[in-house]
Design a protein around this motif. Structure first.
Motif, mmCIF file in Angstrom:
data_model
loop_
_atom_site.group_PDB
_atom_site.id
_atom_site.type_symbol
_atom_site.label_atom_id
_atom_site.label_comp_id
_atom_site.label_asym_id
_atom_site.label_seq_id
_atom_site.Cartn_x
_atom_site.Cartn_y
_atom_site.Cartn_z
ATOM 1 N N VAL A 138 36.086 43.451 55.244
ATOM 2 C CA VAL A 138 36.488 42.083 54.878
ATOM 3 C C VAL A 138 36.852 42.039 53.399
ATOM 4 C CG1 VAL A 138 35.677 39.716 54.583
ATOM 5 C CG2 VAL A 138 35.155 40.946 56.678
ATOM 6 N N ARG A 139 35.974 42.563 52.554
ATOM 7 C CA ARG A 139 36.227 42.515 51.113
ATOM 8 C C ARG A 139 37.449 43.338 50.734
ATOM 9 N NH1 ARG A 139 29.820 43.002 49.649
ATOM 10 N NH2 ARG A 139 29.453 40.811 49.188
ATOM 11 N N ARG A 140 37.614 44.455 51.394
ATOM 12 C CA ARG A 140 38.785 45.288 51.113
ATOM 13 C C ARG A 140 40.057 44.553 51.495
ATOM 14 N NH1 ARG A 140 39.700 51.341 53.716
ATOM 15 N NH2 ARG A 140 41.690 51.774 52.715
ATOM 16 N N THR A 141 40.040 43.879 52.634
ATOM 17 C CA THR A 141 41.226 43.160 53.094
ATOM 18 C C THR A 141 41.570 42.002 52.164
ATOM 19 O OG1 THR A 141 40.741 43.735 55.396
ATOM 20 C CG2 THR A 141 42.207 41.860 55.022
ATOM 21 N N LEU A 142 40.547 41.291 51.688
ATOM 22 C CA LEU A 142 40.788 40.128 50.834
ATOM 23 C C LEU A 142 41.212 40.526 49.423
ATOM 24 C CD1 LEU A 142 37.838 37.797 51.908
ATOM 25 C CD2 LEU A 142 40.172 37.866 52.782
ATOM 26 N N GLY A 143 40.949 41.782 49.041
ATOM 27 C CA GLY A 143 41.452 42.265 47.758
ATOM 28 C C GLY A 143 40.495 42.104 46.601
ATOM 29 N N ARG A 144 39.442 41.301 46.781
ATOM 30 C CA ARG A 144 38.417 41.124 45.744
ATOM 31 C C ARG A 144 37.071 41.083 46.426
ATOM 32 N NH1 ARG A 144 39.701 37.162 40.744
ATOM 33 N NH2 ARG A 144 37.448 37.299 40.649
ATOM 34 N N SER A 145 36.133 41.904 45.965
ATOM 35 C CA SER A 145 34.820 41.932 46.591
ATOM 36 C C SER A 145 34.080 40.611 46.437
ATOM 37 C CB SER A 145 33.971 43.060 45.996
ATOM 38 O OG SER A 145 34.487 44.306 46.374
ATOM 39 N N ASP A 146 34.335 39.889 45.335
ATOM 40 C CA ASP A 146 33.548 38.686 45.111
ATOM 41 C C ASP A 146 34.039 37.472 45.903
ATOM 42 O OD1 ASP A 146 35.831 38.687 43.547
ATOM 43 O OD2 ASP A 146 34.873 37.853 41.769
ATOM 44 N N TRP A 147 34.971 37.658 46.836
ATOM 45 C CA TRP A 147 35.243 36.570 47.785
ATOM 46 C C TRP A 147 34.007 36.300 48.644
ATOM 47 C CZ3 TRP A 147 38.633 32.956 47.490
ATOM 48 C CH2 TRP A 147 39.912 33.181 46.976
ATOM 49 N N ILE A 148 33.214 37.344 48.898
ATOM 50 C CA ILE A 148 31.972 37.180 49.650
ATOM 51 C C ILE A 148 30.827 37.542 48.714
ATOM 52 C CG2 ILE A 148 30.672 37.776 51.721
ATOM 53 C CD1 ILE A 148 33.401 36.504 52.304
ATOM 54 N N THR A 149 29.965 36.572 48.401
ATOM 55 C CA THR A 149 28.861 36.804 47.485
ATOM 56 C C THR A 149 27.564 37.027 48.250
ATOM 57 O OG1 THR A 149 28.317 34.442 47.302
ATOM 58 C CG2 THR A 149 29.938 35.335 45.752
ATOM 59 N N PHE A 150 26.607 37.671 47.578
ATOM 60 C CA PHE A 150 25.268 37.872 48.142
ATOM 61 C C PHE A 150 24.291 37.321 47.128
ATOM 62 C CE2 PHE A 150 21.430 40.555 48.795
ATOM 63 C CZ PHE A 150 21.169 40.193 50.100
ATOM 64 N N ARG A 151 23.626 36.215 47.459
ATOM 65 C CA ARG A 151 22.737 35.537 46.519
ATOM 66 C C ARG A 151 21.499 35.076 47.266
ATOM 67 N NH1 ARG A 151 26.570 30.871 44.293
ATOM 68 N NH2 ARG A 151 24.960 30.636 42.697
ATOM 69 N N GLY A 152 20.335 35.416 46.718
ATOM 70 C CA GLY A 152 19.093 34.976 47.340
ATOM 71 C C GLY A 152 18.927 35.452 48.764
ATOM 72 N N GLY A 153 19.429 36.666 49.036
ATOM 73 C CA GLY A 153 19.302 37.208 50.386
ATOM 74 C C GLY A 153 20.265 36.612 51.388
#
Length: 945
Positions: free
Chosen positions: A790-805
């Motif tokens: 998903v992140r590779r397709t969108l071109g930026r890893s921070d389109w999907i964040t991981f916060r507080g589990g």
């Protein structure tokens, strides 16, 4: 040759060949290409070289440098600078477009970051007006124009040392790169993160300092990196000047955040930033995003997006932070909270996820530990090392954990007795694993005595666990078995399943080394099944490796290869060094058995390096003996004797005989080697083995030098997402639709839409919706593979964040989403907009999953309510035709919606068109009869009575 005014450089351009090739292709496809990166990152030099390389494609190449234009000059100042380089009679947009529309031209606009507001609209207008114009820009931040292709200039990699040598030779023509200074040059370049300006400023000291002296002074790079080119722009003459320039472009909240981020020596997560940073302004995530876009914060790609400061930026930020201890105190609190939360999750299905978290935060935790030690805060430091010791064990960090435990236990100051006992047991365990029986016995006995006195019901079982391991290492296998079986009984009685699983698998390992293969296999299969059930990835990989060892010693190479290869893959994937080291060892033995001697030596050496780095001398001895047998097969008799000699000396020091299962191979190797050499030659080789170090014997590199994590400059391209989920679904990145090939396979697209509409969710919640039948292990593998895509397709890893589990779509980045727009309009009561936005049912072209069906139905209901409510309002206002149109749309959407049919019948009657009313009634009656085998309600029928 095209005309132009490119700057002439007096020093050579080093490296960047792959970047130049990629950029040459990029400017052929896009009319606006922007090079982004931090100050001093080499953007201008790269732009000059690129423009010169592609010059033949254009009728002219023009260079517009904006370094001396100030923000106060505004659009007029930019136009004046443009008029100068284009030799225009007047500084107007019209004059510039007339000149730039004359043919295929390349305009290079350098140093845009402080003038984005006037520069971006002007470039946009020039590109729209001049179809043959191409613009190459450099900026610390992207321009933000539609169609812009952003190229984040990475730090120098291999070319960094070549740049240092080149500039050093310019400063002192007698300088050479030698074996003696090569490692120091590499360390300089690594510690400066490959930033060209910093490397050039460091190389300028060569007439005065050696590379080793320069490297030793880089802890204060701001003071060292001051000898710049006097002809360079003022902000590139010293490192501080360059960073002052970047700092001045930041808003106050961004300056506050950058200063506070200096407390992180390693990479950091969004959660960590929010825990540490206190701002008097915008949301922390918004300010962090701005720092990323301005190339001051680097992005490390992966399943979880993490961030990092270049070391030169971190030192500058620390200077700006000054004596404020608040961020360091908050980092210490965050680290301790993280460790304590992880402690309860290092067994079972969450184990690998939390090990990954602690692994990622390792540098920050070490910094917190150092901070507590320096401040002589004994209890806080002990809580950190005790909280980390089990993770250190699982990850094979024996040496590091032992060093810290010894240091902390020696600190003055009060520590609660139960906490000290935990630390003593942790230290004793690490010493036991390294073969230091004396220290292990002293610390473990002290710790267990204290815990028993405190009434800890688990103390006896844990003590038996250690005593059984110690007996096994002494070769007392019957005693080891007795203690291990008693340990299993106690854990079973206590009902602590995770400890029971571990006791079973450890006894299995001991029986394997004792040569009792049938009993070992029985125990290991039992343990592996238990680990599969509770999802403990570390135990699963470990028992798989040991089962592979059982098959190896039975002589079943086919079964051994399958199990050991699987264990190796699991160890590599989860970074379980112990599992990986054992799998590599046994694979090396299998390779030797099949005659692949070079492969055998390589695999055994890899395993040796892992055990050696962790300080596990007991297994180092076994690896040396295995390497000796391979050396014998390669006819290197002297080397075989040296290896056996060193292993024998090590075993004597540790008090550990050769394990029974390995003894036959070692004895045979020794006998054959002794027979192959004369007594004098044998004694000479044996003596060499006793005095040589492991590093010298095997050629493995010592692990003392600090490793540097590779960095990638944040991809700051302004590639907004435009998502349509109502009707035919589509995801566009800027103007490009992401087709099936871009997603790789169907699941990543489904995961993207799920995260887009779900809010913050845990991995377990995601699994329940997208992988409802998957085991914990399968879910972990499937989810992280899918998320990476998903992140590779969108071109930026921070389109999907991981916060507080929890995972979440990043709504702070520029995007549009028709469902969100529709729900916003519904909440605001804008019914007409809801109806206009609803272009069809939700994700009609995505295979139905339960969560999609639920979401689809909810949106259908919202649309229908909006249609009926607005239609009723229009009828009340006397706007009958509009009302009829809306009700007809409702009927088209749901032909069985009787309330809409009834309203249409009423409206036709109001208009005096009874025939239309009857037709509407008949349509409804036919539908109900065919679909539901019923008739219109009495209320509907009464309308025509």
């Amino acid at each position: 040759m095209a005309e132009g005014n490119l700057p002439v450089r007096l020093s050579s351009f080093v490296g960047r060949e792959s970047e130049l090739a990629e950029l040459a292709e990029l400017v052929g496809k896009h009319r606006l290409v922007t090079l982004t990166g931090p100050g001093g990152g080499g953007k201008t030099r790269l732009a000059v070289t690129l423009a010169d390389r592609v010059r033949p494609r254009y009728a002219g190449v023009r260079w517009l440098g904006l370094a001396t234009t100030t923000p106060g000059d505004g659009t007029a100042g930019v136009l004046a600078a443009l008029a100068d380089v284009l030799e225009l009679p007047e500084a107007t947009v019209a004059a510039a477009t007339r000149r730039l529309c004359s043919g295929p031209l390349l305009l290079v606009v350098d140093n845009c970051e402080h003038l984005l507001d006037p520069v971006a609209p002007l470039i946009g207008e020039l590109l729209r007006t001049c179809p043959k114009l191409t613009v190459l820009a450099t900026s610390q931040e992207a321009l933000g124009i539609a169609g812009e292709a952003v190229f984040a200039v990475p730090p120098l990699a291999e070319a960094a040392t070549r740049l240092f040598v080149d500039r050093a030779q310019a400063a002192s023509y007698t300088f050479e790169r030698t074996e003696g200074n090569a490692s120091d040059i590499a360390e300089i370049c690594a510690r400066l993160d490959g930033v060209p300006l910093a490397i050039e400023l460091a190389a300028a000291w060569i007439p005065t300092l050696s590379p080793a002296q320069i490297a030793s002074r880089l802890d204060d790079s701001l003071a060292v990196l001051t000898r710049g080119d006097r002809e360079a722009m003022p902000r590139h003459r010293t490192l501080r000047d360059a960073l002052d320039w970047s700092w001045g472009l930041l808003d106050p909240p961004e300056q506050e955040l950058l200063a506070q981020l200096s407390v992180f020596p390693g990479s950091f997560s969004v959660d960590a930033v929010e825990a540490v940073a206190v701002l008097r302004g915008p949301d922390v995530l918004q300010s962090l995003s701005r720092l990323v876009n301005r190339s001051l914060v680097m992005v490390q790609q992966g399943d979880e997006v993490r961030y990092r400061l270049l070391q030169i930026v971190r030192q500058y930020a620390a200077y700006r932070l000054g004596s404020d201890l608040g961020p360091a105190q908050r980092l210490a609190a965050y680290a301790l909270d993280l460790i304590e939360r992880a402690a309860d999750r290092l067994e079972g299905e969450e184990q690998q996820e939390w090990l990954d978290v602690l692994l990622a935060e390792r540098q920050n935790i070490r910094a917190v530990l150092t901070w507590h030690v320096q401040r002589e805060e004994a209890e806080a430091a002990t809580r950190i090392v005790v909280g980390m010791w089990w993770a250190s064990y699982l990850l094979g960090w024996y040496r590091d954990a032992r060093d810290w435990l010894e240091r902390v236990l020696a600190m003055p100051g009060p520590v609660p007795p139960e906490l000290r006992a935990d630390a003593q047991i942790a230290l004793g365990t690490m010493a036991h694993l390294q073969g230091d029986a004396e220290l292990a016995t002293a610390q473990l006995q002290a710790g267990f005595i204290a815990q028993k006195a405190a009434g800890d019901p688990t103390a006896e079982a844990r003590e038996l666990h250690w005593l059984g391991g110690a007996a096994m290492r002494r070769g007392e296998y019957d005693e080891s078995r007795r203690l291990g079986q008693r340990c299993i009984e106690l854990w079973r009685k206590l009902g602590i399943e995770s400890n029971l699983s571990r006791a079973i698998d450890y006894l299995g390992m001991r029986e394997l080394l004792a040569g009792e293969l049938d009993y070992a296999e029985e125990l290991l299969r039992d343990a592996r099944a238990r680990y599969e059930q509770d999802g403990a990835g570390e135990g699963l990989g470990w028992t798989t490796a040991l089962l592979g060892a059982v098959q190896h010693y039975r002589g079943d190479s086919a079964a051994a290869a399958i199990l050991l290869t699987e264990a190796r893959q699991m160890g590599e994937r989860t970074r379980q060094t112990v599992t990986l080291a054992w799998a590599l060892h046994l694979l090396g033995l299998e390779a030797r058995k099949s005659g692949q001697l070079t492969e055998s030596r390589d695999l055994l050496t890899q395993s040796l390096r892992l055990h050696h780095d962790s300080g596990n001398r007991w297994r180092v001895a076994s690896l040396l003996e295995s390497l000796a047998t391979t050396a014998l097969a390669e006819k290197d008799i002297r080397q075989a004797v040296r290896l056996l000699s060193h292993a024998a000396a090590l075993r004597e020091k540790l008090g550990t005989p050769v394990p029974a299962v390995e003894a036959a191979d070692v004895s045979t190797t020794l006998a054959v080697a002794r027979d192959a050499l004369s007594p004098d030659d044998f004694r000479t080789a044996w003596t060499e083995g006793e005095v040589f170090t492991v590093d010298k014997l095997t050629g493995i590199e010592p692990s003392g030098r600090r490793s540097v994590v590779p960095l990638t400059i944040a991809d700051t391209r302004v590639e907004s997402l435009h998502v349509q989920a109502l009707g035919a679904s589509e995801v566009r990145r800027n103007d490009s639709a992401l087709d099936a090939a871009a997603w790789g396979y169907a699941k990543p697209r489904e995961l993207f839409f799920y995260l887009l509409g779900s809010g913050p969710v845990t991995k377990a919640q995601i699994g329940a919706e997208l992988w409802p039948d998957a085991s914990a292990q399968t879910l972990r593998n499937s989810f992280h593979t899918c998320l990476h895509q998903v992140r590779r397709t969108l071109g930026r890893s921070d389109w999907i964040t991981f916060r507080g589990g929890r995972y979440e779509f990043n709504r702070t980045l520029e995007h549009t989403y028709d469902v969100a727009d529709l729900e916003g309009a519904a909440a605001a009561g804008d019914l007409a907009r809801v109806i206009a936005l609803y272009q069809g049912d939700y994700l009609v072209d995505v295979a139905g999953a339960a969560w999609i069906d639920d979401r689809r139905e909810a949106l259908r209901q919202t649309f229908e309510r909006s249609l009926l409510t607005l239609a009723d309002a229009r009828a009340t206002e006397g706007r009958v035709e509009e009302s009829i149109d809306l009700y007809q749309r409702a009927v088209s959407h749901d032909p069985l919606l009787e309330s809409a049919h009834r309203a249409l019948i009423s409206l036709h009657l109001i208009q005096g068109d009874r025939a239309a009313a009857v037709r509407q009634y008949n349509v409804l009656a036919d539908l109900l009869a065919a679909e539901l085998r019923t008739t219109p309600s009495p209320q509907t029928t009464a309308l025509l009575s």
